[in-house]
Design a protein around this motif. Structure first.
Motif, short mmCIF file in Angstrom:
data_model
loop_
_atom_site.label_atom_id
_atom_site.label_comp_id
_atom_site.label_asym_id
_atom_site.label_seq_id
_atom_site.Cartn_x
_atom_site.Cartn_y
_atom_site.Cartn_z
N THR A 1 0.83 -1.21 0.00
CA THR A 1 0.00 0.00 0.00
C THR A 1 0.86 1.25 0.00
OG1 THR A 1 -1.75 -1.18 1.19
CG2 THR A 1 -1.81 1.23 1.25
N VAL A 2 1.93 1.24 0.79
CA VAL A 2 2.84 2.39 0.85
C VAL A 2 3.55 2.60 -0.49
CG1 VAL A 2 4.99 3.20 1.87
CG2 VAL A 2 3.16 2.36 3.34
N ILE A 3 3.89 1.53 -1.15
CA ILE A 3 4.61 1.63 -2.42
C ILE A 3 3.70 2.05 -3.57
CG2 ILE A 3 5.89 0.31 -4.17
CD1 ILE A 3 7.00 -1.40 -1.90
N LEU A 4 2.48 1.50 -3.63
CA LEU A 4 1.61 1.68 -4.79
C LEU A 4 0.48 2.67 -4.58
CD1 LEU A 4 1.29 -2.10 -5.80
CD2 LEU A 4 2.84 -0.38 -6.77
N GLY A 5 0.11 2.95 -3.35
CA GLY A 5 -1.08 3.74 -3.08
C GLY A 5 -0.89 5.24 -3.26
N PRO A 6 -2.01 5.98 -3.25
CA PRO A 6 -1.95 7.45 -3.30
C PRO A 6 -1.22 8.02 -2.09
CG PRO A 6 -4.19 6.64 -3.67
CD PRO A 6 -3.38 5.47 -3.19
N LYS A 7 -0.78 9.25 -2.19
CA LYS A 7 0.06 9.83 -1.15
C LYS A 7 -0.64 9.88 0.20
CE LYS A 7 2.90 13.85 0.03
NZ LYS A 7 3.39 15.18 -0.38
N ASP A 8 -1.93 10.27 0.22
CA ASP A 8 -2.62 10.38 1.51
C ASP A 8 -2.82 9.02 2.16
OD1 ASP A 8 -4.34 9.66 -0.48
OD2 ASP A 8 -5.82 11.22 -0.11
N ILE A 9 -3.07 7.99 1.35
CA ILE A 9 -3.18 6.63 1.88
C ILE A 9 -1.81 6.16 2.39
CG2 ILE A 9 -3.70 4.24 1.32
CD1 ILE A 9 -6.16 5.94 1.41
N LYS A 10 -0.78 6.49 1.65
CA LYS A 10 0.58 6.10 2.01
C LYS A 10 1.00 6.71 3.34
CE LYS A 10 3.54 6.48 -1.27
NZ LYS A 10 4.50 7.02 -2.28
N ILE A 11 0.76 7.99 3.52
CA ILE A 11 1.16 8.67 4.74
C ILE A 11 0.40 8.14 5.95
CG2 ILE A 11 1.12 10.91 5.92
CD1 ILE A 11 1.79 12.21 3.26
N ALA A 12 -0.87 7.76 5.74
CA ALA A 12 -1.67 7.22 6.84
C ALA A 12 -1.19 5.84 7.27
CB ALA A 12 -3.13 7.16 6.43
N ALA A 13 -0.75 5.03 6.31
CA ALA A 13 -0.36 3.65 6.61
C ALA A 13 1.08 3.52 7.05
CB ALA A 13 -0.60 2.77 5.37
N ALA A 14 1.90 4.53 6.80
CA ALA A 14 3.34 4.41 7.03
C ALA A 14 3.76 4.29 8.49
CB ALA A 14 4.06 5.60 6.37
N PRO A 15 3.21 5.06 9.45
CA PRO A 15 3.71 4.98 10.83
C PRO A 15 3.65 3.59 11.45
CG PRO A 15 2.46 6.99 10.53
CD PRO A 15 2.26 6.19 9.28
N PRO A 16 2.51 2.86 11.38
CA PRO A 16 2.51 1.50 11.94
C PRO A 16 3.51 0.59 11.24
CG PRO A 16 0.26 2.26 11.60
CD PRO A 16 1.15 3.24 10.91
N LEU A 17 3.64 0.75 9.93
CA LEU A 17 4.61 -0.06 9.19
C LEU A 17 6.03 0.26 9.62
CD1 LEU A 17 5.28 -2.07 6.93
CD2 LEU A 17 5.21 -0.16 5.32
N PHE A 18 6.32 1.54 9.82
CA PHE A 18 7.65 1.96 10.27
C PHE A 18 7.96 1.38 11.65
CE2 PHE A 18 10.00 5.02 12.94
CZ PHE A 18 11.21 5.05 12.25
N LEU A 19 7.00 1.42 12.56
CA LEU A 19 7.21 0.87 13.91
C LEU A 19 7.43 -0.64 13.86
CD1 LEU A 19 4.51 2.94 15.82
CD2 LEU A 19 6.98 3.15 16.06
N LEU A 20 6.67 -1.32 13.01
CA LEU A 20 6.86 -2.76 12.87
C LEU A 20 8.23 -3.07 12.30
CD1 LEU A 20 5.85 -5.66 12.98
CD2 LEU A 20 4.78 -5.31 10.73
N TRP A 21 8.67 -2.28 11.34
CA TRP A 21 9.99 -2.51 10.75
C TRP A 21 11.09 -2.32 11.79
CZ3 TRP A 21 10.74 -4.45 5.94
CH2 TRP A 21 12.05 -4.50 5.48
N CYS A 22 10.96 -1.29 12.62
CA CYS A 22 11.95 -1.07 13.68
C CYS A 22 11.90 -2.19 14.72
CB CYS A 22 11.70 0.28 14.35
SG CYS A 22 12.00 1.70 13.27
N GLN A 23 10.70 -2.69 15.00
CA GLN A 23 10.56 -3.83 15.91
C GLN A 23 11.29 -5.05 15.36
OE1 GLN A 23 6.50 -4.95 16.91
NE2 GLN A 23 7.10 -7.08 17.14
N ILE A 24 11.09 -5.33 14.08
CA ILE A 24 11.76 -6.47 13.44
C ILE A 24 13.28 -6.31 13.50
CG2 ILE A 24 12.10 -7.67 11.25
CD1 ILE A 24 9.18 -7.02 10.58
#
Length: 242
Positions: free
Chosen positions: A87-110
């Motif tokens: 979704t972050v790679i392919l989606g519109p900018k507003d959808i991308k910005i909304a979905a990015a923080p949880p994904l970023f936190l999960l990536w840092c957790q991993i």
């Protein structure tokens, strides 16, 4: 090298998707706290390492790893990581910005789990606190994602420009992206809530707190505030080494 690549990708995600400063600060400060706590309070799991000279340290994440747990991990990898990443790679900018923080936190957790979960130099309490801490902090981020996804439905580019732009092949104006973002956000909220309050706290943490599996060094509390390793414990450990 693997951890450095993961950190680099996390930085790229934070910069390109405008991740908030508070999420970035937490993702740096919390792992640093765990590393320092592991060193000062548990002496890099020294007690367990010395006690396990005649047997291998148990590094299993689950008390009874079975087929169910394997399926559970696959589902969370897809719903929590791969679908938000797509979704972050392919989606519109507003959808991308909304979905990015949880994904970023999960990536840092991993990234932190890569360092701690399979290492005998991290105490079990520190190892389990990696997913527990990140999941607990991420709950706020998931709720914000859900709220933003709801707000985007009536204010998306599709609704604002539907009369002027009929090119539904343009993903930036495709109505389906906004419904997809909403469904994905609420699905993640439900799954990660269950993961935190049931799987981590009720099923996994008791196994990590078992005194035989996770022995801890004796400590004294200086001014009841700062943990100091007991001198007698240090001397005993030195004698065992000799």
């Amino acid at each position: 090298a693997g951890i450095l690549i993961q950190i680099f990708l996390a930085v790229v995600l934070a910069v390109t998707c405008e991740v908030g400063l508070s999420d970035i600060v937490f993702s740096v400060a919390y792992p640093l706290y765990l590393i320092l706590a592991n060193h000062w309070r548990f002496r890099n799991n020294e007690t367990a390492r010395k006690a396990s000279r005649n047997h291998e340290i148990d590094l299993d994440l689950f008390p009874d790893q079975n087929e169910w747990f394997a399926v559970y991990m696959v589902i969370f990898s897809i719903v929590g990581l791969l679908l938000p990443l797509g979704t972050v790679i392919l989606g519109p900018k507003d959808i991308k910005i909304a979905a990015a923080p949880p994904l970023f936190l999960l990536w840092c957790q991993i990234t932190m789990e890569t360092l701690a979960l399979n290492s005998i130099y991290f105490h079990d309490l520190i190892r389990i606190l990696v997913p527990v801490g990140f999941n607990a902090y991420k709950m706020r981020s998931l709720m914000i994602w859900c709220n933003k996804s709801l707000e985007l439905l009536p204010s998306s580019d599709f609704w604002q420009h539907a009369e002027d732009d009929q090119d539904f092949g343009d993903t930036s104006n495709n109505e389906s992206w906004y419904y997809w973002g909403l469904v994905l956000a609420f699905t993640n909220l439900v799954l990660w809530t269950y993961n935190l309050f049931v799987v981590l706290l009720l099923r996994m943490m008791p196994n990590f707190m078992h005194p035989q599996r996770s022995p801890s060094p004796e400590v004294k509390w200086k001014g009841q505030l700062i943990p100091i390793t007991s001198p007698s414990t240090r001397k005993e450990d030195k004698k065992k080494d000799e």
